[in-house]
Design a protein around this motif. Structure first.
Motif, PDB file in Angstrom:
ATOM      1  N   LEU A 235       0.851  -1.198  -0.054  1.00  0.00           N
ATOM      2  CA  LEU A 235      -0.079  -0.170  -0.129  1.00  0.00           C
ATOM      3  C   LEU A 235       0.894   1.193   0.007  1.00  0.00           C
ATOM      4  O   LEU A 235       0.740   2.152  -0.676  1.00  0.00           O
ATOM      5  N   ILE A 236       1.805   1.063   0.772  1.00  0.00           N
ATOM      6  CA  ILE A 236       2.844   2.487   1.036  1.00  0.00           C
ATOM      7  C   ILE A 236       3.462   2.694  -0.459  1.00  0.00           C
ATOM      8  O   ILE A 236       3.643   3.688  -0.946  1.00  0.00           O
ATOM      9  N   SER A 237       3.824   1.464  -1.192  1.00  0.00           N
ATOM     10  CA  SER A 237       4.696   1.639  -2.375  1.00  0.00           C
ATOM     11  C   SER A 237       3.518   2.247  -3.322  1.00  0.00           C
ATOM     12  O   SER A 237       4.118   2.987  -4.307  1.00  0.00           O
ATOM     13  N   LEU A 238       2.402   1.848  -3.300  1.00  0.00           N
ATOM     14  CA  LEU A 238       1.521   2.570  -4.117  1.00  0.00           C
ATOM     15  C   LEU A 238       0.766   3.761  -3.766  1.00  0.00           C
ATOM     16  O   LEU A 238       0.007   4.586  -4.530  1.00  0.00           O
ATOM     17  N   GLY A 239       1.512   4.686  -2.748  1.00  0.00           N
ATOM     18  CA  GLY A 239       1.226   5.822  -2.529  1.00  0.00           C
ATOM     19  C   GLY A 239      -0.187   6.224  -1.392  1.00  0.00           C
ATOM     20  O   GLY A 239      -0.380   7.193  -1.251  1.00  0.00           O
ATOM     21  N   TYR A 240      -0.469   4.878  -0.997  1.00  0.00           N
ATOM     22  CA  TYR A 240      -1.448   5.006   0.189  1.00  0.00           C
ATOM     23  C   TYR A 240      -0.753   5.636   1.484  1.00  0.00           C
ATOM     24  O   TYR A 240       0.343   4.941   1.761  1.00  0.00           O
TER      25      TYR A 240
END
Ligand code: UTP
Length: 466
Positions: A235-240
Motif C-alpha cells: 500500500l505504501i509503495s502504491l502511494g496510500y
C-alpha cells in the motif's frame, strides 16, 4: 521450505516441547504413525510456542501492583456547536474528501474473531443482518465500497483480515457471491496469527489428533499481520498513506467518513478514534482516556470501578468517551510499530473451549493471549478522538440476544433510515421495516438529494436499492 529446513524445524519443536515439560504432547506424537506425525508437527510450525510460554510465565509472576498512574479525561473533538467548530468540521470534510479522491486511503475490516457470544456457525461477516433484504455484513460493507469508489472516483482497496479458522469460508463466501459487485483484485485478504491456548495450569491442549487448541491473536494482530503479509508495504509503495479501520460487527459504520478522516489529517494524528457517549456507568465498553499524559483506551474490565463510575456534580459521567472501535491509522505508524518487533502488549483472557475427554465433549475454561488494536494509541506521536452520535454510527452485534444483538442492531438501522426518510419529508408509520442500500444513498444528505419524500406516506416495509 527445503526438506532439510523442515526437518530442523520439526526437531526444534520436539526439543521445545521437552523444555516446556509438555510430555502429554510428546506422548501423543509418539503414538502417531510417521505420516500423522508429519501432519501434526507441520501444524505446529506455524505457532509461536516460545511466545505463549513466555506470556504465561510473565502473567504468572506479574506483580499485581499497577505502579503510578494518572488518569484524566482525554481531549475529544466533540460534536460541533459553535461557528468555529462548524467551520472546522467543514474544513475537515473537505480535507477527508481530498484524501479519498487522491487514492490515499485503504479500508481494513477485521473479521478474524471467533464470534463466540453470537453463537453463529460460520464467519460473523456472513451473518444476515440487514432488516429487509437480510444482507450479510460483508455485503453491506462491499456495497459501501462500491458507492464510495463511484462517489469519489477513487481506487479504494478493501482489506479483510481473517483467521485460520474462518479464512476459507470467508474467501469462499465472496467468491460464491461474485464479490458483491466489487472488482476481485480490489479485495485483499490476509490471515492473522494464531497462538496456542493453554489450560489454566499452563499446558498446551490437544484438539483432536492433528492439532493443538489455538485462538486468533486478537484484533491487535491486524497491525502485525498486515505487515507480515506484505500488504502494508505494498500500500505504501502504491502511494496510500492512511488506513480506515473497523470491525465486521457494526452495521452502522460509515466507512471512510470524510469528516473523521479530515480531523485525523488536519490534527496530524497517527491514530484517530471515533467515540460515543457511554450510555451509563455500567455499559461494557472501552473508555478513551488520558493515561500518564498520553491518550489511551482502557477495556471496561481493566478500568478501576471508581473511574468507571465517576460522575461530576451535575451527575454527568466524567470518563464519558466510549470506544467504537472505528479508527484511522497512518500507514507509517503501523510500519513503525513493527520496525523492531511487534510492539503491542498481550492480554490474557479466559475462554470456554469444548474438548474431548474420554470420548465425551466437555466445556472447560482455558487461557488465551491476544493483543488489542487500541493499545497502539499510546505509541502514537499524536492521537485524536472524535465524538459521533451513537444512533448514527455504533450498534455492534456481540450477543445472540439482549443488548448488542442482531435485534438491537436492526432496530437501530431502521430508526436511522426512518430519520433519513423524515428528513426527506416523508411520513413513516411505526412498526415497519426500512432498509436503504448504500448504493442508493451513503448518508442522510445523499438520501435527501435523491428521494423526494414530501407528501409521501410509508406504511409498509420498504427497501431502497440501486
Ligand atoms: P470481539 O472482541 O467482539 O470478538 O471482536 P468476536 O470474535 O466478534 O466475538 P466473541 O468475543 O468471540 O464473542 C471485535 C472485532 O474484532 C475482530 C472480530 O472479528 C470483530 O470484528 N477480531 C477479534 C479479530 O479480527 N480477531 C481477533 O482475534 C479478535
Amino acid at each position: 521450505m527445503t526438506e532439510e529446513r523442515e526437518l530442523r524445524l520439526k526437531n526444534d519443536i520436539i526439543k521445545k516441547l521437552k523444555v516446556y515439560n509438555q510430555n502429554h504432547i510428546i506422548e501423543h506424537i509418539n503414538r502417531l504413525n510417521e505420516k500423522e506425525k508429519d501432519v501434526f508437527l507441520n501444524n505446529l510450525t506455524y505457532l509461536d510456542i516460545d511466545l505463549v510460554f513466555k506470556l504465561y510465565s510473565n502473567f504468572k509472576n506479574q506483580n499485581k501492583e499497577k505502579g503510578d498512574f494518572y488518569i484524566t479525561p482525554a481531549h475529544v473533538i466533540t460534536l460541533p456547536k459553535t461557528e468555529d467548530e462548524l467551520a472546522f468540521r467543514d474544513k475537515a470534510k473537505r480535507a477527508g474528501e481530498k484524501t479519498i479522491r487522491e487514492n490515499k486511503v485503504a479500508v481494513l475490516i477485521v473479521a478474524g474473531g471467533q464470534g463466540t457470544r453470537l453463537g453463529f456457525e460460520g464467519p460473523k461477516g456472513t451473518f444476515k443482518i440487514s432488516p429487509v433484504k437480510g444482507k450479510s455484513f460483508f455485503q453491506l460493507f462491499s456495497e459501501q465500497l462500491i458507492a464510495l469508489s463511484k462517489k469519489y472516483s477513487a481506487r479504494i482497496p478493501l482489506i479483510i483480515m481473517t483467521s485460520e479458522e474462518n479464512d476459507y469460508d470467508t474467501r469462499n463466501f465472496f467468491y460464491e457471491n461474485d464479490y458483491f459487485g466489487l472488482e476481485k483484485d480490489r479485495i485483499l485478504f490476509f490471515k492473522q496469527g494464531m497462538l496456542p491456548s493453554l489450560t489454566l495450569s499452563g499446558d498446551l491442549i490437544l484438539k483432536g489428533k492433528y492439532e493443538l487448541a489455538t485462538n486468533p491473536d486478537g484484533h491487535g494482530g491486524s497491525l502485525k499481520a498486515i505487515h507480515e503479509s506484505g500488504i502494508l508495504e505494498k500500500l505504501i509503495s502504491l502511494g496510500y498513506s492512511e488506513l480506515f479501520y473497523c470491525q465486521i460487527d457494526n452495521p452502522l459504520v460509515k466507512i471512510l467518513d470524510p469528516v473523521f478522516l479530515g480531523y485525523h489529517i488536519l490534527t496530524g494524528s497517527e491514530v484517530s478514534t471515533k467515540v460515543v457517549r457511554r450510555r451509563n456507568i455500567e455499559e461494557k465498553v472501552g473508555v478513551y482516556i488520558n493515561l500518564n499524559g498520553k491518550d489511551a483506551i482502557i477495556e471496561y474490565s481493566d478500568m478501576d470501578k471508581a473511574y468507571m463510575e465517576a460522575v461530576d456534580e451535575e451527575g454527568k459521567i466524567v470518563y464519558w468517551a466510549g470506544n467504537t472501535a472505528i479508527h484511522a491509522f497512518s500507514l507509517n505508524f503501523i510500519k513503525r510499530l513493527n520496525d523492531h518487533g511487534f510492539a503491542l502488549p498481550y492480554h490474557r483472557a479466559k475462554k470456554k473451549l469444548e474438548i474431548e475427554i474420554m470420548n465425551s465433549i466437555n466445556e472447560t475454561d482455558v487461557l488465551k493471549f491476544e493483543t488489542f488494536v487500541f493499545d497502539a494509541i499510546p505509541f502514537a506521536k499524536k492521537a485524536c478522538a472524535v465524538e459521533v452520535l451513537r444512533e448514527e454510527e455504533f450498534s455492534p452485534v456481540k450477543n445472540k440476544e439482549g443488548v448488542d444483538s442482531p435485534e438491537t442492531a436492526q432496530k437501530d438501522m431502521i430508526l436511522m433510515f426512518k430519520k433519513w426518510l423524515e428528513s426527506a419529508g416523508a411520513r413513516v408509520n411505526p412498526d415497519i421495516k426500512i432498509e436503504i442500500s448504500p448504493i442508493y444513498a451513503l448518508d442522510c444528505q445523499d438520501f435527501v438529494k435523491r428521494f423526494k419524500g414530501i407528501g409521501v406516506i410509508i406504511d409498509k416495509d420498504i427497501y431502497f436499492g440501486d
